[in-house]
Enzyme design. Structure first.
Site, PDB file in Angstrom:
ATOM      1  N   GLY A   1      10.176   7.111  -6.667  1.00  8.50           N
ATOM      2  CA  GLY A   1       9.625   8.447  -6.478  1.00  8.50           C
ATOM      3  C   GLY A   1       8.998   8.682  -5.108  1.00  8.50           C
ATOM      4  O   GLY A   1       8.886   7.755  -4.298  1.00  8.50           O
TER       5      GLY A   1
ATOM      6  N   CYS B   1     -13.784   1.368 -14.815  1.00  9.00           N
ATOM      7  CA  CYS B   1     -14.225   2.744 -14.565  1.00  9.00           C
ATOM      8  C   CYS B   1     -13.012   3.666 -14.703  1.00  9.00           C
ATOM      9  O   CYS B   1     -12.622   4.370 -13.774  1.00  9.00           O
ATOM     10  CB  CYS B   1     -14.856   2.841 -13.174  1.00  9.00           C
ATOM     11  SG  CYS B   1     -15.884   4.305 -12.919  1.00  9.00           S
TER      12      CYS B   1
ATOM     13  N   GLU C   1       0.821  -1.214   0.000  1.00 10.57           N
ATOM     14  CA  GLU C   1       0.000   0.000   0.000  1.00 10.57           C
ATOM     15  C   GLU C   1       0.856   1.265   0.000  1.00 10.57           C
ATOM     16  O   GLU C   1       0.519   2.246  -0.663  1.00 10.57           O
ATOM     17  CB  GLU C   1      -0.967   0.008   1.189  1.00 10.57           C
ATOM     18  CG  GLU C   1      -2.099  -1.015   1.077  1.00 10.57           C
ATOM     19  CD  GLU C   1      -2.988  -0.773  -0.144  1.00 10.57           C
ATOM     20  OE1 GLU C   1      -3.001   0.358  -0.671  1.00 10.57           O
ATOM     21  OE2 GLU C   1      -3.656  -1.716  -0.581  1.00 10.57           O
TER      22      GLU C   1
ATOM     23  N   THR D   1       6.481  16.925 -10.162  1.00 12.19           N
ATOM     24  CA  THR D   1       5.056  17.178  -9.997  1.00 12.19           C
ATOM     25  C   THR D   1       4.726  18.660 -10.143  1.00 12.19           C
ATOM     26  O   THR D   1       3.729  19.015 -10.762  1.00 12.19           O
ATOM     27  CB  THR D   1       4.580  16.697  -8.617  1.00 12.19           C
ATOM     28  OG1 THR D   1       4.993  15.356  -8.454  1.00 12.19           O
ATOM     29  CG2 THR D   1       3.081  16.798  -8.493  1.00 12.19           C
TER      30      THR D   1
ATOM     31  N   ASP E   1      -9.386   5.840  -2.283  1.00  9.39           N
ATOM     32  CA  ASP E   1      -8.279   6.370  -3.078  1.00  9.39           C
ATOM     33  C   ASP E   1      -8.864   7.034  -4.328  1.00  9.39           C
ATOM     34  O   ASP E   1     -10.072   7.219  -4.436  1.00  9.39           O
ATOM     35  CB  ASP E   1      -7.317   5.239  -3.458  1.00  9.39           C
ATOM     36  CG  ASP E   1      -7.952   4.302  -4.454  1.00  9.39           C
ATOM     37  OD1 ASP E   1      -9.199   4.247  -4.513  1.00  9.39           O
ATOM     38  OD2 ASP E   1      -7.229   3.628  -5.193  1.00  9.39           O
TER      39      ASP E   1
ATOM     40  N   TYR F   1      -6.429   6.937   3.631  1.00  5.93           N
ATOM     41  CA  TYR F   1      -6.620   5.857   2.677  1.00  5.93           C
ATOM     42  C   TYR F   1      -5.897   4.581   3.101  1.00  5.93           C
ATOM     43  O   TYR F   1      -6.493   3.496   3.145  1.00  5.93           O
ATOM     44  CB  TYR F   1      -6.136   6.258   1.267  1.00  5.93           C
ATOM     45  CG  TYR F   1      -5.884   5.017   0.462  1.00  5.93           C
ATOM     46  CD1 TYR F   1      -6.948   4.280  -0.025  1.00  5.93           C
ATOM     47  CD2 TYR F   1      -4.591   4.501   0.300  1.00  5.93           C
ATOM     48  CE1 TYR F   1      -6.750   3.083  -0.678  1.00  5.93           C
ATOM     49  CE2 TYR F   1      -4.383   3.307  -0.347  1.00  5.93           C
ATOM     50  CZ  TYR F   1      -5.461   2.593  -0.837  1.00  5.93           C
ATOM     51  OH  TYR F   1      -5.254   1.407  -1.448  1.00  5.93           O
TER      52      TYR F   1
ATOM     53  N   THR G   1       1.065   5.470  -7.435  1.00  5.66           N
ATOM     54  CA  THR G   1       1.946   4.692  -8.300  1.00  5.66           C
ATOM     55  C   THR G   1       1.187   3.486  -8.846  1.00  5.66           C
ATOM     56  O   THR G   1       0.502   2.796  -8.085  1.00  5.66           O
ATOM     57  CB  THR G   1       3.175   4.210  -7.495  1.00  5.66           C
ATOM     58  OG1 THR G   1       3.753   5.327  -6.820  1.00  5.66           O
ATOM     59  CG2 THR G   1       4.211   3.569  -8.402  1.00  5.66           C
TER      60      THR G   1
END
Length: 347
Positions: free
Chosen positions: A82, A191, A38, A299, A139, A121, A44
């Site tokens: 990262g 989805c 997790e 980012t 999430d 989360y 990621t």
DNA sequence: AAAACGTGGAG
DNA sequence: TCTCCAAGTTT
């Protein structure tokens, strides 16, 4: 409950097979493996995580082993994944679990939430998947699925609380861990963000967003700020005897914190001038400028790094690493610069 | 509460 | 080439 049943039936037939996951209906994996996966999966995609998860579990099969590891080794193995604060928190969390919890992860959302690197989360995901607690793990996938299912048109992040409430209301008492993973698999494979495959979706008949033709446009999101440009330069100094490369450890906090890198002046909107460059050089030179620059997109800004290189006697007090080791331990932005220096030197 | 914090794959 | 953004957390 009808939704959860449909989703679980779909999951029974379509669950992705992943190294950190138990098959549908099977007993859960060890909390350590759920937690490790997790943390790696935060922001990621699963395909990127797989080799890292395998490597970490080989090197450190349980939380005690990871807690006993050198932090530098943990960061080195994380290089390339990262968001390096995750690796720093991962090690801190392993130590906390080993030393303050007798090696057992807390089995409640509140207990998990108190550990470094575990937010809302991740606490929900571990509680549901590893401990069978009937809690939602909300999430990005779940936000997307739920906002479409309930046609929630308020934009993120304002709508987070409403979405979380709706998600929690869907959680079944039986198989909450499978439910959490089913929601994520649905979000990842059916989805999807841009082109939802509603024809294949087990919930399409119950989906208000789909019924109203809104699915592909949800969730709405606030527009994001433009990315500024930054410029910098790095020095690649090769020790003349063996070609080893001078590296520095970056400051503990902040961007690429704790990772190794090449020295250089601070990054700024404009390229560094000669005086700034001279002040930042880790060795006498003469320095040659590589033709290529390293380009890297973070980012929140874009970076162009000029690469200066030289070979000479070792700088006193500096750390040198064989180039293969430096490459392996460096974050991607620095790997790019190192590769350019290597290519320039080979010419 | 907004901003900082990586990277690579997809379209 | 470029934009989007993915199993978020911390400050």
């Amino acid at each position: 409950m009808r939704e959860a049943e449909r989703l679980l039936a779909w999951y029974d037939a379509n669950a992705r097979v992943l190294p950190w996951r138990a098959p549908p209906g099977a007993p859960p994996p060890e909390p350590y493996r759920v937690w490790l996966s997790e943390i790696m999966l935060q922001q990621t995609v699963a395909a990127t995580v797989k080799p890292y998860f395998r490597r970490f579990t080989e090197l450190w099969p349980d939380v005690h082993a990871l807690a006993a590891a050198e932090r530098e080794d943990v960061l080195r193995q994380w290089a390339g994944l990262g968001y390096y604060a995750r690796a720093r928190n991962l090690h801190a969390c392993a130590k906390a679990v080993a030393e303050e919890h007798g090696g057992r992860f807390p089995d409640t959302v509140e207990g998990l939430r108190a550990l470094p690197g575990i937010g809302a989360y991740t606490a929900g995901a571990i509680a549901a998947i590893a401990f069978g607690r009937p809690v939602a793990a909300v999430d990005g996938n779940v936000e997307r699925v739920v906002s479409r299912l309930r046609a929630i048109e308020a934009p993120l992040p304002a709508a987070k609380a409403e979405i979380a409430r709706a998600a929690q209301a869907m959680v079944p008492e039986a198989r909450p861990g499978d439910f959490a993973q089913a929601m994520m698999d649905l979000g990842a494979t059916i989805c999807a963000p841009k082109a939802p495959r509603c024809l294949l979706c087990p919930l399409s008949g119950l989906c208000e967003g789909s019924a109203r033709g809104l699915a592909a446009s949800l969730p709405r999101k606030a527009p994001k700020a433009a990315k500024p440009e930054r410029r910098g330069a790095v020095f690649a100094h090769f020790r003349e005897e063996d070609g080893a490369l001078l590296v520095v450890t970056r400051p503990e906090k902040g961007l690429l914190g704790g990772m190794i890198g090449l020295p250089g002046p601070e990054w700024a909107p404009n390229p560094p001038d000669e005086a700034t460059l001279a002040a930042a050089a880790p060795a006498p030179g003469p320095w040659r400028r590589a033709e290529a620059s390293a380009r890297h997109i973070f980012t929140h800004f874009s970076l162009t790094l000029d690469v200066l290189w030289a070979a000479g006697p070792a700088a006193p007090g500096a750390r040198y690493l064989p180039t293969a080791e430096a490459l392996a331990a460096a974050p991607t932005a620095m790997r790019k610069a190192i590769r350019i220096a290597l290519a320039a030197k080979a010419d």
